[in-house]
Design an enzyme around this catalytic site. Sequence first.
Site, PDB file in Angstrom:
ATOM      1  N   ASP A   1      35.533  -6.921  -0.006  1.00 53.39           N
ATOM      2  CA  ASP A   1      36.302  -8.082   0.431  1.00 53.39           C
ATOM      3  C   ASP A   1      35.215  -8.365   1.849  1.00 53.39           C
ATOM      4  OD1 ASP A   1      38.472  -9.439   1.464  1.00 53.39           O
ATOM      5  OD2 ASP A   1      38.575  -7.531   2.964  1.00 53.39           O
TER       6      ASP A   1
ATOM      7  N   GLU B   1      32.582 -11.350  -1.959  1.00 50.94           N
ATOM      8  CA  GLU B   1      33.369 -12.206  -1.243  1.00 50.94           C
ATOM      9  C   GLU B   1      31.980 -13.053  -0.531  1.00 50.94           C
ATOM     10  OE1 GLU B   1      37.275 -13.729   0.639  1.00 50.94           O
ATOM     11  OE2 GLU B   1      36.831 -11.024   1.229  1.00 50.94           O
TER      12      GLU B   1
END
Length: 712
Positions: free
Chosen positions: A342, A378
């Site tokens: 993330d 990401e």
Amino acid sequence: MQVWPGQAYPLGATYDGAGTNFAVFSEAAQRIELCLLHDDGSETAVELRESDAFVRHAYLPGIMPGQRYGFRAHGPYEPAQGLRCNSAKLLLDPYARAVSGTIDWDEAVYGYHFGKPDSRNDLDSAPHTMASVVVNPYFDWGDDRPPRTDYHETVMYEAHVKGLTMLHPELPQELRGTYAALAHPVIIEHLRELGVTALELMPVHQFVNDHRLVDEGLANYWGYNTIGFFAPHNAYASWGDRGQQVLEFKSAVRALHQAGIEVILDVVYNHTAEGNHMGPTLSFRGLDNLSYYRLTDDPRYYMDTTGTGNSLLMRSPHVLQLIMDSLRYWVTEMRVDGFRFDLAATLARQFHEVDRLSSFFDLVQQDPVVSQVKLIAEPWDVGEGGYQVGNFPPLWTEWNGKYRDTVRDLWRGEPRTLAEFGSRLTGSSDLYQGDGRRPLASVNFVTCHDGFTLHDLVSYNEKHNEANGEDNRDGESHNRSWNCGAEGETDDPEVLELRTRQIRNFIATLMFSQGVPMLSHGDEFGRTQQGNNNAYCQDNELAWVHWPKDGEVGEGGEGKEALELLEFVRQMVWLRRNHPVFRRRRFFHGRPMEGTHDELSDIAWFTAEGEEMEQRDWQAAHAKSLMVFLNGNAITEPGKRGERITDDSFLLLFNAHGEEKEFTVPIDHGRQWQAVVDTADPKAVAESGPKVRAGDTLTLVARSLMVLQRPA
């Protein structure tokens, strides 16, 4: 109680069958107490007197799995110097393998008194916070083997443990929303029939429900608020939270592996649940605030490139060790098959800027364990210069946000989209070829947890996040969505038919694109969040997957239409899996393959009139249609044993115009074809697609996609 010196490594609580070794790092604390917690609310404190390189440690004979514990750090509380030790706060072990209980958000868990941010709070937090748990590391894995599915054969499925399983009608009530539910045959069979090879789980590291959300009757549903990087989230366990959650998670991994499905974890190593200077003192802050967090020039405050209040200090060797130890633990002990990082740009911030060669990536590159699993970035964060799609090191794959945006723009009819769409369809060579990566570096997706569901993408022009309690200010405002003529739910049959066709367009485009496709859970049967594009706090039926029921038509994707869509998605996934021309390991060359008698290029682009595309055709503002020839006889990469790979050839016809359009089948790229996909009429094609000859004219309805197949 006997207290032996113990060892400084491994960090955390390590049970060896006769007792437990405890080890914790803190350079800031002057002394640290290990607190053994008892069920009657009392505790036994043991000072960790042995210290090696700021790691305090002790071995306690007879301490068994299930024992709850925490630490108390005695030391300076000087926020102006970045020091926040306070022995009144029971601290979680950063290396805890399991966590018991929840936080009740009493004032005692904060380092200051409410309304007085500069005060010092000496209330005991132990009755109000979570506890670390000693776990038994032993587990019978049987003949478990990681599937090790190659990227070019991978189909990813992003899912939430609770959201995927909470409403499944065939799951026992007591298993819904848990790791055990993932291992249940009805879930595994659904994934297998769908053609999924990798289950990408939204955060399962122990996380915290934010104080603000709890006060508002909401929850941190998504889980991007980690406090324990080694512990599976205890609320997803049906067996208990005194270490049973570890066994339950391992059992789920074992069952998924037996079905040939990999397990990939969405991990959040960029920040913790302790938030900014007004956040609680739960673990890292109280142990060694300076070593764990990136602070501003005024050490009272935290740098925030994540939008969550804090960022971990990626140039700290102790933070880097924590992350690498955590990654290795989940691979070696929990046997997961990869990670999706993330806000991964934050991991590259050694100082202020994003550095693709930062220490973290160096460590991953040389690590013999972590470097061998799937690593997915990401590739952005909210800091300056944080959008880094295409800029991660060669070992990494990336969520391709540019793919998502371009495909959405094409099908909603944006002008001047064709040129970039051609690049995204063929693996985004402009992003990944320059540094030696291949099409498989691109994880392609149209939707994910963050944003509209696929159903809502074609049903709403605007976000509708009122339920989040932020006056609809939260969430992305530019979604590249189109409601097809009516905002939200409607009974208009023409709008409904167009929406269903658009969903099929997105699914088919995704499966016929080079790279690694990723589906979002529930999109395969039209899951809706009623226009909410930021359901991070909606731990309820708004965000949970509603499973279709045969013969019933209801809200949330239940009914005949949902089952028909599910069948279409299955067909598209398996068409991709059965044909290597859709999942090449190398970029197209744009020329014939050497050593064959086939004079046709490996790829060719045509206008709707059947003429090869020229530069002006790519740039024309009104152009929203094209044909793509994929030559199954010109696949350059060999098979696993060096054999030549051949496949059928395909012609992809895209009509993103708002009206029907005639397409002429190219003359010299195959004499006879058969339609195998038509997003305007999938039933007719599934039964027996029409035969098509070179030079024939086909009429594609507005916003539809057709695929023609020619046997090898």
